[in-house]
Design an enzyme around this catalytic site. Structure first.
Site, PDB file in Angstrom:
ATOM      1  N   CYS A 130      39.983  47.507  26.659  1.00 30.76           N
ATOM      2  CA  CYS A 130      41.097  46.894  27.386  1.00 30.76           C
ATOM      3  C   CYS A 130      42.354  46.837  26.517  1.00 30.76           C
ATOM      4  O   CYS A 130      43.200  45.960  26.709  1.00 30.76           O
ATOM      5  CB  CYS A 130      40.742  45.484  27.827  1.00 30.76           C
ATOM      6  SG  CYS A 130      39.337  45.413  28.940  1.00 30.76           S
ATOM      7  N   LYS A 204      38.515  34.393  30.785  1.00 36.62           N
ATOM      8  CA  LYS A 204      37.625  35.510  31.097  1.00 36.62           C
ATOM      9  C   LYS A 204      36.612  35.667  29.972  1.00 36.62           C
ATOM     10  O   LYS A 204      36.989  35.876  28.823  1.00 36.62           O
ATOM     11  CB  LYS A 204      38.439  36.789  31.273  1.00 36.62           C
ATOM     12  CG  LYS A 204      37.570  38.003  31.526  1.00 36.62           C
ATOM     13  CD  LYS A 204      38.399  39.212  31.894  1.00 36.62           C
ATOM     14  CE  LYS A 204      37.519  40.429  32.057  1.00 36.62           C
ATOM     15  NZ  LYS A 204      38.308  41.619  32.388  1.00 36.62           N
ATOM     16  N   LYS A 257      36.604  33.583  35.233  1.00 31.66           N
ATOM     17  CA  LYS A 257      35.768  34.748  35.533  1.00 31.66           C
ATOM     18  C   LYS A 257      34.702  34.912  34.466  1.00 31.66           C
ATOM     19  O   LYS A 257      35.053  34.836  33.293  1.00 31.66           O
ATOM     20  CB  LYS A 257      36.671  35.981  35.560  1.00 31.66           C
ATOM     21  CG  LYS A 257      35.951  37.281  35.713  1.00 31.66           C
ATOM     22  CD  LYS A 257      36.930  38.407  35.618  1.00 31.66           C
ATOM     23  CE  LYS A 257      36.149  39.706  35.674  1.00 31.66           C
ATOM     24  NZ  LYS A 257      37.000  40.847  35.473  1.00 31.66           N
TER      25      LYS A 257
HETATM   26  C1  PBG Z   1      38.897  44.727  33.265  1.00 34.01           C
HETATM   27  C2  PBG Z   1      38.134  44.089  34.373  1.00 34.01           C
HETATM   28  C3  PBG Z   1      36.751  43.960  34.454  1.00 34.01           C
HETATM   29  C4  PBG Z   1      36.495  43.322  35.669  1.00 34.01           C
HETATM   30  C5  PBG Z   1      37.717  43.089  36.287  1.00 34.01           C
HETATM   31  N1  PBG Z   1      38.718  43.565  35.452  1.00 34.01           N
HETATM   32  C6  PBG Z   1      35.672  44.472  33.585  1.00 34.01           C
HETATM   33  C7  PBG Z   1      35.545  44.075  32.196  1.00 34.01           C
HETATM   34  O1  PBG Z   1      36.247  43.235  31.664  1.00 34.01           O
HETATM   35  O2  PBG Z   1      34.669  44.649  31.573  1.00 34.01           O
HETATM   36  C8  PBG Z   1      35.130  42.952  36.159  1.00 34.01           C
HETATM   37  C9  PBG Z   1      35.001  42.632  37.606  1.00 34.01           C
HETATM   38  C10 PBG Z   1      33.604  42.594  38.096  1.00 34.01           C
HETATM   39  O3  PBG Z   1      32.626  42.666  37.348  1.00 34.01           O
HETATM   40  O4  PBG Z   1      33.457  42.490  39.319  1.00 34.01           O
HETATM   41  N2  PBG Z   1      39.958  45.484  33.750  1.00 34.01           N
END
Ligand code: PBG
Length: 333
Positions: A130, A204, A257
Site C-alpha cells: 500500500c 484499519k 475495519k
Molecule cells: C487496501 C484495501 C484492502 C481492503 C480494502 N482496501 C486490503 C488490504 O488492506 O489488504 C480489504 C477489504 C476487504 O477485505 O473486504 N486498498
C-alpha cells in the site's frame, strides 16, 4: 408469593411488540456496496472466494448503478484492477483507469448515487504493498525495502484529486500512511474540490480477514506483510489516537475495519468522536458466513442480518458490506 417476578419477556411476546422496543434498525440506506472494476474485462468475472461477487467491466457500470439504486442502496465504493502495474503504482493516476471511468459512468447514470472511491496504491503496484517502497536508509542489505510514507502520501493526494475530478462524492484512503488525510484535504481544496468528502479508513487493522479481497482486487503483497503500516489487532487505545489524528486532519467521516472482531473498537471510537462512523464488514467476514451457510451449518439470511445489526448496535452509522444487495432485498426495499 413475594415480589412479583420482573418479566422482560413480556415485551418479546409478538413481532409488533418486539418492533416497538427494538433499539437498532437496519435500512438499505445504511449500506455501502463495494465493487471491483477490472479494466481488462468485457464481461463480469466471478471472484472464486466471494460467492455472488464479480469483478466488473467498466461497460457494466451504468446498468449496475441503476440496479443498485433500485434496491434502495444509496452508496457504493469502487476498487480498480488496472491493465498494468509497476513499482510506483503509476496506473492509479491514469484518468482513463477503471475507477475514474466507472465513477463517471455511474454518476452520469444515477447522479444521486453516492459514489466513493478507495484511495490506495496497492491495487496498482506490482509488489502489492500500500505504498511506494524505498531501500531502508542506512541498510547495507540488498532489497531491504520499507514503505516510504511521505512519497506515498504525495501519490495518494494526486489520486484523491483524480477521483474527485472524475466525479466521486467521497474519497476514502485505505493505506494507513501517516498524514495522508491532511495532505489529501489540502490537495482537494487547492484544486477546487472543497465539497468532496473524505472518509478515512482511520482504524484499519492488519487482518487475516482481508484474504478473499486480495484475490478480488489482485493485490496480495508479493513479499512481507502489511504489519508495518496497518494496526496490531491487539491494540484498542491506539485506535482512539488514529481516529483523533484523522479528525484533526480534517476527515469528514471515520471508519473501523474489519468490523466483527473489532466491535469493541467501533463502540470506543463512537464514544470518542462525533464524526459519522462507518465499519467495513470485510471480505473474509463475508466469505466465512457463506462458507458455513453453503455447508448447512448456519442460516445464511439470519446470520447476515444478525451480523449487520450487531455492527450498527456497536455504533456504526453505516456499513461497507458485500451483503448490501442481499440484505436490502430482505429488508423489502
Ligand atoms: C487496501 C484495501 C484492502 C481492503 C480494502 N482496501 C486490503 C488490504 O488492506 O489488504 C480489504 C477489504 C476487504 O477485505 O473486504 N486498498
Amino acid at each position: 408469593m413475594g415480589f412479583p417476578t420482573i418479566r422482560p419477556r413480556r415485551l418479546r411476546a409478538t413481532p409488533e411488540l418486539r418492533a416497538l422496543v427494538r433499539e437498532t434498525n437496519l435500512s438499505p440506506g445504511d449500506f455501502v456496496y463495494p465493487m471491483f472494476f477490472n479494466a481488462a474485462l468485457d464481461a463480469p468475472r466471478p471472484i472464486g472466494s466471494m460467492p455472488g461477487i464479480d469483478q466488473q467491466p467498466v461497460s457494466a457500470a451504468r446498468e449496475l448503478a441503476k440496479a443498485i439504486k433500485a434496491r434502495g442502496v444509496g452508496s457504493v465504493i469502487l476498487f480498480g484492477l488496472p491493465k498494468t502495474k509497476d513499482d510506483r503504482g503509476s496506473t492509479g493516476l491514469d484518468p482513463d483507469g477503471p475507477v475514474p471511468r466507472a465513477i463517471a459512468e455511474m454518476k452520469s447514470a444515477v447522479p444521486e448515487l453516492v459514489v466513493m472511491a478507495d484511495v490506495c496504491v496497492d491495487e496498482y503496484t506490482d509488489h502489492g504493498h500500500c505504498g511506494i517502497l524505498r531501500q531502508r536508509p542506512g541498510s547495507k542489505k540488498e532489497n531491504d525495502w520499507e514503505v516510504d510514507n511521505d512519497a506515498t502520501v504525495e501519490v495518494l493526494a494526486k489520486m484523491g484529486v483524480l477521483f474527485a475530478k472524475a466525479g466521486a462524492d467521497v474519497v476514502a484512503p485505505s493505506d494507513m500512511m501517516d498524514g495522508r488525510v491532511a495532505a489529501m484535504r489540502a490537495a482537494l481544496d487547492a484544486e477546487g474540490f472543497q465539497n468532496t468528502s473524505l472518509l478515512s479508513y482511520a482504524v484499519k487493522y492488519a487482518s487475516a480477514f482481508y484474504g478473499p479481497f486480495r484475490e478480488a482486487a489482485d493485490c496480495a503483497p508479493k513479499f512481507g506483510d502489511r504489519a508495518g503500516y496497518q494496526m496490531d489487532p491487539a491494540n484498542g487505545r491506539e485506535a482512539l489516537r488514529e481516529a483523533a489524528l484523522d479528525e484533526a486532519e480534517g476527515a469528514d467521516m471515520l471508519m473501523v475495519k474489519p468490523a466483527l472482531s473489532y466491535l469493541d473498537v467501533i463502540k470506543d471510537v463512537r464514544a470518542h468522536s462525533n464524526l459519522p462512523l462507518g465499519a467495513y464488514n470485510v471480505s473474509g467476514e463475508y466469505s466465512m458466513l457463506h462458507a458455513a451457510a453453503d455447508r448447512g451449518m448456519i442460516d445464511r439470511d439470519r446470520a447476515m442480518m444478525e451480523v449487520l445489526t450487531s455492527i450498527r448496535r456497536a455504533g456504526a452509522d453505516f456499513i461497507l458490506t458485500y451483503h448490501a444487495l442481499a440484505a436490502a432485498e430482505l429488508l423489502g426495499a
